[in-house]
Every structure is written in structure tokens, then in C-alpha cells.
Motif scaffolding. Structure first.
Motif, PDB file in Angstrom:
ATOM      1  N   ILE A 153     -66.467  32.230 101.290  1.00  0.00           N
ATOM      2  CA  ILE A 153     -65.924  31.849 102.595  1.00  0.00           C
ATOM      3  C   ILE A 153     -65.259  30.479 102.510  1.00  0.00           C
ATOM      4  O   ILE A 153     -64.171  30.256 103.065  1.00  0.00           O
ATOM      5  N   GLN A 154     -65.879  29.546 101.808  1.00  0.00           N
ATOM      6  CA  GLN A 154     -65.264  28.214 101.639  1.00  0.00           C
ATOM      7  C   GLN A 154     -63.899  28.334 100.981  1.00  0.00           C
ATOM      8  O   GLN A 154     -62.926  27.708 101.419  1.00  0.00           O
ATOM      9  N   LEU A 155     -63.806  29.152  99.944  1.00  0.00           N
ATOM     10  CA  LEU A 155     -62.530  29.319  99.238  1.00  0.00           C
ATOM     11  C   LEU A 155     -61.473  29.964 100.142  1.00  0.00           C
ATOM     12  O   LEU A 155     -60.298  29.598 100.091  1.00  0.00           O
ATOM     13  N   LYS A 156     -61.885  30.888 100.986  1.00  0.00           N
ATOM     14  CA  LYS A 156     -60.937  31.519 101.905  1.00  0.00           C
ATOM     15  C   LYS A 156     -60.471  30.533 102.977  1.00  0.00           C
ATOM     16  O   LYS A 156     -59.300  30.537 103.359  1.00  0.00           O
ATOM     17  N   ILE A 157     -61.374  29.697 103.437  1.00  0.00           N
ATOM     18  CA  ILE A 157     -60.985  28.676 104.415  1.00  0.00           C
ATOM     19  C   ILE A 157     -60.041  27.657 103.765  1.00  0.00           C
ATOM     20  O   ILE A 157     -59.049  27.239 104.380  1.00  0.00           O
ATOM     21  N   GLU A 158     -60.328  27.268 102.535  1.00  0.00           N
ATOM     22  CA  GLU A 158     -59.426  26.344 101.839  1.00  0.00           C
ATOM     23  C   GLU A 158     -58.053  26.974 101.637  1.00  0.00           C
ATOM     24  O   GLU A 158     -57.022  26.292 101.734  1.00  0.00           O
ATOM     25  N   LEU A 165     -52.740  27.575 108.402  1.00  0.00           N
ATOM     26  CA  LEU A 165     -53.026  28.578 109.423  1.00  0.00           C
ATOM     27  C   LEU A 165     -53.712  27.941 110.627  1.00  0.00           C
ATOM     28  O   LEU A 165     -54.314  26.872 110.527  1.00  0.00           O
ATOM     29  N   GLY A 166     -53.637  28.650 111.745  1.00  0.00           N
ATOM     30  CA  GLY A 166     -54.171  28.107 112.988  1.00  0.00           C
ATOM     31  C   GLY A 166     -55.678  28.109 113.079  1.00  0.00           C
ATOM     32  O   GLY A 166     -56.265  27.296 113.780  1.00  0.00           O
ATOM     33  N   GLY A 167     -56.341  29.042 112.397  1.00  0.00           N
ATOM     34  CA  GLY A 167     -57.787  29.113 112.499  1.00  0.00           C
ATOM     35  C   GLY A 167     -58.348  30.322 111.795  1.00  0.00           C
ATOM     36  O   GLY A 167     -57.743  30.857 110.869  1.00  0.00           O
ATOM     37  N   ALA A 168     -59.515  30.758 112.266  1.00  0.00           N
ATOM     38  CA  ALA A 168     -60.203  31.890 111.657  1.00  0.00           C
ATOM     39  C   ALA A 168     -60.824  32.744 112.746  1.00  0.00           C
ATOM     40  O   ALA A 168     -61.161  32.268 113.820  1.00  0.00           O
ATOM     41  N   MET A 169     -60.962  34.039 112.454  1.00  0.00           N
ATOM     42  CA  MET A 169     -61.732  34.930 113.307  1.00  0.00           C
ATOM     43  C   MET A 169     -62.797  35.584 112.430  1.00  0.00           C
ATOM     44  O   MET A 169     -62.638  35.670 111.216  1.00  0.00           O
ATOM     45  N   VAL A 170     -63.897  35.981 113.055  1.00  0.00           N
ATOM     46  CA  VAL A 170     -65.043  36.489 112.307  1.00  0.00           C
ATOM     47  C   VAL A 170     -65.464  37.853 112.840  1.00  0.00           C
ATOM     48  O   VAL A 170     -65.506  38.070 114.049  1.00  0.00           O
ATOM     49  N   TRP A 171     -65.773  38.742 111.912  1.00  0.00           N
ATOM     50  CA  TRP A 171     -66.402  40.013 112.262  1.00  0.00           C
ATOM     51  C   TRP A 171     -67.638  40.156 111.392  1.00  0.00           C
ATOM     52  O   TRP A 171     -67.532  40.291 110.188  1.00  0.00           O
ATOM     53  N   SER A 172     -68.816  40.050 111.924  1.00  0.00           N
ATOM     54  CA  SER A 172     -69.091  39.756 113.320  1.00  0.00           C
ATOM     55  C   SER A 172     -70.277  38.789 113.382  1.00  0.00           C
ATOM     56  O   SER A 172     -70.984  38.603 112.389  1.00  0.00           O
ATOM     57  N   LEU A 173     -70.495  38.192 114.523  1.00  0.00           N
ATOM     58  CA  LEU A 173     -71.513  37.150 114.658  1.00  0.00           C
ATOM     59  C   LEU A 173     -72.916  37.669 114.342  1.00  0.00           C
ATOM     60  O   LEU A 173     -73.741  36.963 113.781  1.00  0.00           O
ATOM     61  N   ASP A 174     -73.190  38.910 114.691  1.00  0.00           N
ATOM     62  CA  ASP A 174     -74.555  39.417 114.569  1.00  0.00           C
ATOM     63  C   ASP A 174     -74.970  39.755 113.144  1.00  0.00           C
ATOM     64  O   ASP A 174     -76.153  40.008 112.891  1.00  0.00           O
ATOM     65  N   LEU A 190     -70.906  30.989 109.435  1.00  0.00           N
ATOM     66  CA  LEU A 190     -70.221  30.286 110.521  1.00  0.00           C
ATOM     67  C   LEU A 190     -70.196  28.783 110.285  1.00  0.00           C
ATOM     68  O   LEU A 190     -69.185  28.123 110.538  1.00  0.00           O
ATOM     69  N   ASN A 191     -71.297  28.239 109.792  1.00  0.00           N
ATOM     70  CA  ASN A 191     -71.343  26.803 109.529  1.00  0.00           C
ATOM     71  C   ASN A 191     -70.384  26.400 108.415  1.00  0.00           C
ATOM     72  O   ASN A 191     -69.791  25.315 108.464  1.00  0.00           O
ATOM     73  N   THR A 192     -70.216  27.253 107.416  1.00  0.00           N
ATOM     74  CA  THR A 192     -69.254  26.976 106.344  1.00  0.00           C
ATOM     75  C   THR A 192     -67.826  26.951 106.892  1.00  0.00           C
ATOM     76  O   THR A 192     -67.025  26.089 106.540  1.00  0.00           O
ATOM     77  N   ILE A 193     -67.522  27.914 107.764  1.00  0.00           N
ATOM     78  CA  ILE A 193     -66.196  27.933 108.405  1.00  0.00           C
ATOM     79  C   ILE A 193     -65.971  26.629 109.177  1.00  0.00           C
ATOM     80  O   ILE A 193     -64.928  25.972 109.041  1.00  0.00           O
ATOM     81  N   ASN A 194     -66.943  26.254 109.985  1.00  0.00           N
ATOM     82  CA  ASN A 194     -66.822  25.042 110.783  1.00  0.00           C
ATOM     83  C   ASN A 194     -66.683  23.793 109.908  1.00  0.00           C
ATOM     84  O   ASN A 194     -65.957  22.857 110.249  1.00  0.00           O
ATOM     85  N   GLN A 195     -67.370  23.789 108.780  1.00  0.00           N
ATOM     86  CA  GLN A 195     -67.360  22.623 107.917  1.00  0.00           C
ATOM     87  C   GLN A 195     -66.014  22.411 107.233  1.00  0.00           C
ATOM     88  O   GLN A 195     -65.548  21.286 107.079  1.00  0.00           O
ATOM     89  N   TYR A 196     -65.370  23.493 106.810  1.00  0.00           N
ATOM     90  CA  TYR A 196     -64.186  23.364 105.968  1.00  0.00           C
ATOM     91  C   TYR A 196     -62.855  23.638 106.669  1.00  0.00           C
ATOM     92  O   TYR A 196     -61.795  23.284 106.145  1.00  0.00           O
ATOM     93  N   LEU A 197     -62.875  24.243 107.849  1.00  0.00           N
ATOM     94  CA  LEU A 197     -61.621  24.561 108.525  1.00  0.00           C
ATOM     95  C   LEU A 197     -60.993  23.288 109.087  1.00  0.00           C
ATOM     96  O   LEU A 197     -61.627  22.546 109.815  1.00  0.00           O
ATOM     97  N   ASN A 198     -59.729  23.048 108.732  1.00  0.00           N
ATOM     98  CA  ASN A 198     -59.008  21.866 109.252  1.00  0.00           C
ATOM     99  C   ASN A 198     -58.493  22.145 110.658  1.00  0.00           C
ATOM    100  O   ASN A 198     -58.113  23.229 110.991  1.00  0.00           O
TER     101      ASN A 198
END
Length: 198
Positions: A153-158, A165-174, A190-198
Motif C-alpha cells: 500500500i505504501q508503494l502504491k501511495i508513493e 493524483l488527487g487521492g485514494a479510495m478504498v474497498w473496503s473499510l470493514d 488506512l493508517n498507511t494511506i493517511n501517513q504517505y498520501l500527499n
């Protein structure tokens, strides 16, 4: 300008965001092993179609067609897809399968497994990191599970950051590890996304 190109530009102008679901490229609907959301193509991907079945190619397609990168959200999964191998000794990409992996206790669907279910598996599963596709999978006997973890996930966010890109969407929270059983606290994806997404 082609009609196809005009369609993408018109679509982008009229949307606030575009959630690009760059996952489910492979699954039990096929008769061979393939990761559900590889970041990049493998050297075993030889046809033109095979080379497009990955996150990087999927996002690049939209950018090449003129989509505004700031309107694109990269699609990320908190789950994986699995297979029952025809031969437990052959677990490489495109190895033969005879169906989906065994159903998990919560998702209850053959061939689909939540990251929270992966975190509950016994330690006798062998973890493998694919350096080409930049994603993990685990195997136990004839059961093969491809999924995303914090590293992939970190590599995909990087990658998303590199494409502005504008952001990320997730499937799914549960299906994130909401109980923190993998040892990184609750909601590690989710925390990894929040940590690395600019």
C-alpha cells in the motif's frame, strides 16, 4: 482529436473525482494464478493485454487519455483474492488452478479474503514478496492468497504521489485489520494511506 479522447475529456470536465478501481485484475474467475492488484507488470506478462493488467498501467491509461490527475483517486484494496493450486509445488504466476481459495470466516466467499482474515491465519503460511509486481502473497499447501499489506500500500501511495493524483479510495473499510491483530495497531492499511498520501 479522436471521439474516444473527446469522451474522456468531457467526462473529466463534468466530474469532481474519478475513483479508478485498479484492482481485481485477476481472481478465481480465471483458471490460473494472478495477483488481484499488482503495482507493475511481471516479466511473465508477455502479451499486450497481460502487460496492462496492473495498477500503474491502469492509472497511466487515464492520464494518457487526458484525465486531470487531481481528479483521479487511486483504488486500493483491503482484501485479497486466492486460488486453489492444481499443483502445490507450482505457485508461480499463471500456474494452473482449480478454483478459488477456501472461504474465510467473515467474507464467506471462495476466492476472496479480507486483510483482517489474513491477520488471523496461522504462522504456517509462507510469505513471499514479488519484487517485480511489488505485492505479497502467502501460500499454505495448495492455497495461494494474493493481497495488499502495509508495504505494498505504501508503494502504491508513493506511485500515486509521483503521478500527482488527487487521492485514494478504498474497498473496503470493514476488511482492514480493525482489531490490530497483525501487530501494527488497528486499521494498518488506512493508517498507511493517511501517513504517505500527499
Amino acid at each position: 482529436m479522436s471521439k474516444h479522447f473527446d469522451y474522456y475529456l468531457l467526462t473529466c470536465r463534468n466530474l469532481d473525482m474519478i475513483n479508478v478501481m485498479v484492482y481485481d485484475f485477476h481472481g478465481a474467475f480465471e483458471s490460473f494464478v494472478g495477483h488481484y492488484a499488482p503495482l507493475y507488470a511481471s516479466s511473465l506478462d508477455v502479451t499486450d493485454e497481460q502487460k496492462t493488467l496492473n495498477v500503474a498501467a491502469g492509472i497511466q491509461y487515464w492520464l494518457d487519455e487526458g484525465a486531470d490527475p487531481q481528479k483521479i483517486n487511486i483504488g486500493l484494496g483491503t482484501y485479497g483474492r486466492g486460488f486453489s493450486l492444481a499443483d502445490p509445488n507450482n505457485s508461480s504466476l499463471y500456474a494452473g488452478t482449480y478454483g478459488g481459495s477456501e472461504a474465510g470466516p467473515y467474507t464467506r466467499e471462495m476466492g476472496v479474503i479480507g486483510y483482517n482474515e489474513i491477520c488471523e491465519l496461522d504462522s504456517d503460511w509462507e510469505y513471499t514478496w514479488d519484487d517485480e509486481q511489488q505485492v505479497p502473497h502467502i501460500q499454505n499447501g495448495n492455497q495461494w492468497l494474493g493481497f495488499d499489506d502495509q508495504k505494498s500500500i505504501q508503494l502504491k501511495i508513493e506511485f500515486a504521489n509521483s503521478k500527482n493524483l488527487g487521492g485514494a479510495m478504498v474497498w473496503s473499510l470493514d476488511t482492514d485489520d480493525f482489531r490490530g491483530l497483525c501487530g501494527n495497531g488497528p486499521y494498518p492499511i488506512l493508517n498507511t494511506i493517511n501517513q504517505y498520501l500527499n
